[in-house]
Design an enzyme around this catalytic site. Structure first.
Site, PDB file in Angstrom:
ATOM      1  N   LYS A  34      31.062  38.411  26.858  1.00 15.26           N
ATOM      2  CA  LYS A  34      31.622  37.123  27.279  1.00 15.26           C
ATOM      3  C   LYS A  34      31.544  36.949  28.800  1.00 15.26           C
ATOM      4  O   LYS A  34      31.075  35.924  29.299  1.00 15.26           O
ATOM      5  CB  LYS A  34      33.076  37.026  26.832  1.00 15.26           C
ATOM      6  CG  LYS A  34      33.842  35.850  27.441  1.00 15.26           C
ATOM      7  CD  LYS A  34      35.309  36.172  27.597  1.00 15.26           C
ATOM      8  CE  LYS A  34      35.999  35.038  28.313  1.00 15.26           C
ATOM      9  NZ  LYS A  34      37.004  35.499  29.270  1.00 15.26           N
ATOM     10  N   ASN A  35      31.988  37.965  29.531  1.00 16.69           N
ATOM     11  CA  ASN A  35      32.043  37.821  30.991  1.00 16.69           C
ATOM     12  C   ASN A  35      30.664  37.784  31.632  1.00 16.69           C
ATOM     13  O   ASN A  35      30.511  37.251  32.737  1.00 16.69           O
ATOM     14  CB  ASN A  35      32.889  38.947  31.583  1.00 16.69           C
ATOM     15  CG  ASN A  35      34.361  38.787  31.268  1.00 16.69           C
ATOM     16  OD1 ASN A  35      34.846  37.684  31.044  1.00 16.69           O
ATOM     17  ND2 ASN A  35      35.086  39.895  31.233  1.00 16.69           N
ATOM     18  N   ARG A 104      38.413  29.756  34.228  1.00 18.27           N
ATOM     19  CA  ARG A 104      38.327  30.400  35.536  1.00 18.27           C
ATOM     20  C   ARG A 104      36.888  30.571  36.005  1.00 18.27           C
ATOM     21  O   ARG A 104      36.557  30.285  37.153  1.00 18.27           O
ATOM     22  CB  ARG A 104      39.028  31.762  35.427  1.00 18.27           C
ATOM     23  CG  ARG A 104      38.690  32.755  36.529  1.00 18.27           C
ATOM     24  CD  ARG A 104      39.374  32.407  37.829  1.00 18.27           C
ATOM     25  NE  ARG A 104      38.940  33.288  38.916  1.00 18.27           N
ATOM     26  CZ  ARG A 104      39.371  33.207  40.144  1.00 18.27           C
ATOM     27  NH1 ARG A 104      40.246  32.295  40.468  1.00 18.27           N
ATOM     28  NH2 ARG A 104      38.938  34.023  41.078  1.00 18.27           N
ATOM     29  N   CYS A 128      43.493  32.099  31.910  1.00 19.59           N
ATOM     30  CA  CYS A 128      44.689  32.751  31.385  1.00 19.59           C
ATOM     31  C   CYS A 128      45.767  32.844  32.469  1.00 19.59           C
ATOM     32  O   CYS A 128      45.468  33.048  33.637  1.00 19.59           O
ATOM     33  CB  CYS A 128      44.363  34.161  30.897  1.00 19.59           C
ATOM     34  SG  CYS A 128      43.698  34.246  29.232  1.00 19.59           S
ATOM     35  N   ARG A 133      44.775  34.533  41.010  1.00 19.24           N
ATOM     36  CA  ARG A 133      43.414  35.029  41.248  1.00 19.24           C
ATOM     37  C   ARG A 133      42.828  34.158  42.359  1.00 19.24           C
ATOM     38  O   ARG A 133      42.094  33.218  42.116  1.00 19.24           O
ATOM     39  CB  ARG A 133      42.591  34.938  39.959  1.00 19.24           C
ATOM     40  CG  ARG A 133      43.176  35.794  38.858  1.00 19.24           C
ATOM     41  CD  ARG A 133      42.188  36.032  37.754  1.00 19.24           C
ATOM     42  NE  ARG A 133      42.448  35.183  36.619  1.00 19.24           N
ATOM     43  CZ  ARG A 133      41.846  35.312  35.439  1.00 19.24           C
ATOM     44  NH1 ARG A 133      40.959  36.263  35.252  1.00 19.24           N
ATOM     45  NH2 ARG A 133      42.120  34.510  34.448  1.00 19.24           N
ATOM     46  N   PRO A 134      43.195  34.462  43.595  1.00 20.39           N
ATOM     47  CA  PRO A 134      42.849  33.570  44.701  1.00 20.39           C
ATOM     48  C   PRO A 134      41.347  33.518  44.935  1.00 20.39           C
ATOM     49  O   PRO A 134      40.613  34.455  44.620  1.00 20.39           O
ATOM     50  CB  PRO A 134      43.575  34.189  45.896  1.00 20.39           C
ATOM     51  CG  PRO A 134      43.741  35.628  45.531  1.00 20.39           C
ATOM     52  CD  PRO A 134      43.935  35.638  44.047  1.00 20.39           C
ATOM     53  N   VAL A 135      40.921  32.386  45.521  1.00 20.46           N
ATOM     54  CA  VAL A 135      39.502  32.190  45.807  1.00 20.46           C
ATOM     55  C   VAL A 135      39.207  32.417  47.284  1.00 20.46           C
ATOM     56  O   VAL A 135      38.131  32.087  47.755  1.00 20.46           O
ATOM     57  CB  VAL A 135      39.053  30.775  45.380  1.00 20.46           C
ATOM     58  CG1 VAL A 135      39.231  30.587  43.888  1.00 20.46           C
ATOM     59  CG2 VAL A 135      39.809  29.701  46.172  1.00 20.46           C
ATOM     60  N   LEU A 137      38.461  35.054  48.935  1.00 23.13           N
ATOM     61  CA  LEU A 137      37.298  35.896  49.183  1.00 23.13           C
ATOM     62  C   LEU A 137      36.000  35.117  49.000  1.00 23.13           C
ATOM     63  O   LEU A 137      35.042  35.304  49.760  1.00 23.13           O
ATOM     64  CB  LEU A 137      37.320  37.113  48.256  1.00 23.13           C
ATOM     65  CG  LEU A 137      38.497  38.082  48.434  1.00 23.13           C
ATOM     66  CD1 LEU A 137      38.421  39.198  47.404  1.00 23.13           C
ATOM     67  CD2 LEU A 137      38.507  38.665  49.843  1.00 23.13           C
ATOM     68  N   ASP A 321      41.090  44.644  31.276  1.00 25.87           N
ATOM     69  CA  ASP A 321      40.860  43.913  30.029  1.00 25.87           C
ATOM     70  C   ASP A 321      41.098  44.767  28.781  1.00 25.87           C
ATOM     71  O   ASP A 321      41.057  44.248  27.670  1.00 25.87           O
ATOM     72  CB  ASP A 321      39.425  43.358  29.989  1.00 25.87           C
ATOM     73  CG  ASP A 321      39.289  42.068  30.776  1.00 25.87           C
ATOM     74  OD1 ASP A 321      40.314  41.528  31.231  1.00 25.87           O
ATOM     75  OD2 ASP A 321      38.144  41.592  30.942  1.00 25.87           O
ATOM     76  N   VAL A 343      45.825  45.417  38.668  1.00 29.20           N
ATOM     77  CA  VAL A 343      44.835  44.373  38.941  1.00 29.20           C
ATOM     78  C   VAL A 343      45.474  42.992  38.924  1.00 29.20           C
ATOM     79  O   VAL A 343      45.293  42.191  39.850  1.00 29.20           O
ATOM     80  CB  VAL A 343      43.668  44.458  37.948  1.00 29.20           C
ATOM     81  CG1 VAL A 343      42.650  43.348  38.211  1.00 29.20           C
ATOM     82  CG2 VAL A 343      42.993  45.824  38.033  1.00 29.20           C
ATOM     83  N   ARG A 413      38.748  32.472  22.770  1.00 26.09           N
ATOM     84  CA  ARG A 413      38.072  32.420  24.066  1.00 26.09           C
ATOM     85  C   ARG A 413      37.155  33.618  24.273  1.00 26.09           C
ATOM     86  O   ARG A 413      36.193  33.529  25.038  1.00 26.09           O
ATOM     87  CB  ARG A 413      39.107  32.390  25.197  1.00 26.09           C
ATOM     88  CG  ARG A 413      39.886  31.087  25.338  1.00 26.09           C
ATOM     89  CD  ARG A 413      40.796  31.133  26.562  1.00 26.09           C
ATOM     90  NE  ARG A 413      40.034  31.560  27.722  1.00 26.09           N
ATOM     91  CZ  ARG A 413      40.306  32.642  28.442  1.00 26.09           C
ATOM     92  NH1 ARG A 413      41.314  33.421  28.126  1.00 26.09           N
ATOM     93  NH2 ARG A 413      39.562  32.951  29.481  1.00 26.09           N
TER      94      ARG A 413
END
Length: 453
Positions: A34-35, A104, A128, A133-135, A137, A321, A343, A413
């Site tokens: 999936k990822n 995401r 989720c 999960r900041p952007v 970076l 995960d 994490v 998902r």
């Protein structure tokens, strides 16, 4: 060809009922990752010719990503697990909020759009509710490559500064080895002018899969799978035909299904090296994992399960995960176990649901202290995120009596035909409309479980 978006969970809710205690036996076919699929679909935006992706899993998230590309004017044709993508013409550089807010990984489109068009407008991501999960970076890396990036009213607006038509190569150090930031910046750098070096890069197999796909299209990427990735930008990419790697999380989930039900199962295709951490913990707990062939693993359950400690870490450490699924297994393992989630700060929401089934788990900050119990009992429970849903399925397979799981939109998902795969190896379960299940509404159990993800 248009890809149909499934009905929303609120419009057509369903539940999964599991009658625990059934022994499992047989082979489970593992779907494409999936990822990997999500980011490779986005990476096709880099190519101005046709691209073909094989081994694409049939998942709600993949469907949403296809819809996002369609909204940008990209042509997509799907035949079974093969996806043909033609991004010769990208009609616009702004991704729609109503789709991006649910997924995401769709934020990663900012890299390819900026590289191809010189501008991108992408809403801040959803997904989720497992933590921030900041952007930052992503943004900092794009700025170092010559982009002007502004965040206003929930939108990230980026464009290449000055008279340049291409991003420029840069040396980028990531404060944290973020998979998303690594992938976004690697994609952006494929078409940049000059060399980009990403230090403290994520090393996950999905990052390597993305690099291999980009290289198949003519990119020049070296070092993927290590903490330093070097990308030499090229003017354009060309057509490619590429197969997505197997899903290591799905494979590990089914190995746990064998362990928790004291059943022997084989899973393939897999890449065993991607499962090193999970296999090591299964062996610590008392199961045997043997390699029947280079791409096939078999789990042989032990006579008993024993507790162990787990700490989630970036790859090659233990994957976040897999934390929830292993917690289900540890809840039935003799002795005490400690699970530390490093994490995501909000990824222990499955604990109350496992406790509802008779588990003995206490949470302190980001640690779960588990005291193994002899048995779990079936109960109505709610999936709070994707991997939590898999943990509840595993617990239901081992529990005495009937377990009814709500919030299946999370499960859909990330797991392709999970219940059908379980049925084929002997599980007793069925999916049916919530109205036929004779249970309380989701909101009575967990009011925030229906947040789209």
């Amino acid at each position: 060809m248009s890809i149909k978006i499934p009905n929303s969970p609120e419009a057509d809710p369903s539940v999964l009922q599991i009658w625990g205690g059934a022994p499992l036996k047989g082979h489970v076919r593992i779907s494409g990752a999936k990822n990997s699929a999500l980011v490779l679909i986005v990476a096709a935006l880099l190519c101005s010719e046709d691209c073909r992706l094989r081994n694409v899993p049939a998942l709600v998230d993949v469907t949403l990503m296809g819809e996002i590309l369609l909204s940008l004017g990209v042509k997509i044709t799907q035949t079974g697990d093969v996806l043909d993508i033609n991004a010769t013409t990208i009609g616009k550089s702004q991704a729609p909020y109503e789709l991006v807010s649910q997924l995401r990984a769709s934020f990663f489109a900012i890299g390819p759009l900026l590289a191809r068009l010189g501008a991108a407008c992408v809403p801040l991501p959803g997904g989720c509710t497992i933590g921030a999960r900041p952007v930052a970076l992503h943004v900092r890396g794009l700025q170092l490559m010559g982009a002007d990036v502004q965040i206003e009213h929930g939108m990230v607006n980026a464009y290449i500064k000055g008279n340049r038509k291409r991003l420029k190569g840069a040396k980028i150090y990531l404060d944290y080895p973020s998979v998303g930031a690594t992938e976004t910046l690697m994609m952006a750098a494929t078409l940049a002018d000059g060399e980009t070096i990403i230090e403290n890069a994520a090393q996950e197999p999905e990052v390597v899969d993305l690099a291999n796909f980009c290289n198949a299209m003519g990119a020049k990427i070296q070092g993927a799978g290590t903490n330093t990735i070097v990308i030499c930008g090229v003017p354009q990419l060309h057509t490619a035909d590429y197969a997505i790697i197997p899903d290591r999380v799905e494979a590990a989930t089914f190995l746990i299904a064998g362990a928790i039900t004291y059943s022997e199962l084989t899973v393939s295709p897999v890449i065993p090296d991607h499962l090193t951490a999970a296999i090591a913990k299964l062996r610590d707990i008392g199961a045997q994992v043997v390699t029947d062939s280079p791409d096939c693993l078999r789990i042989i359950p032990g006579s008993s399960l024993r507790g162990t400690d787990i700490e989630t870490l970036p790859y090659p450490g233990f994957p976040t995960d897999m934390q929830a699924q292993f917690m289900a297994l540890l809840s039935l393992s003799e002795g005490n176990s400690l699970v530390s989630e490093t994490v995501f700060e909000n990824r222990l929401r499955h604990v109350p649901e496992l406790n509802r089934m008779g588990a003995d788990i206490r949470v302190k900050n980001n640690h779960a202290i588990i005291r193994g119990v002899p048995m779990l009992s079936g109960a109505p429970v709610v999936a709070t995120d994707l991997r939590a849903s898999a943990a509840l399925v595993l617990a239901g397979l081992a529990a005495q009596g009937k377990t009814t799981i709500q919030g299946l939109h999370h499960l859909d998902r990330g797991y392709e035909q999970l219940e059908n795969k379980l049925l084929k190896v002997g599980a007793k379960l069925q999916r049916l409309p919530q109205s036929q299940a004779n249970i309380s509404p989701v909101s009575a159990i967990n009011s925030d479980a229906l947040i789209p993800s």
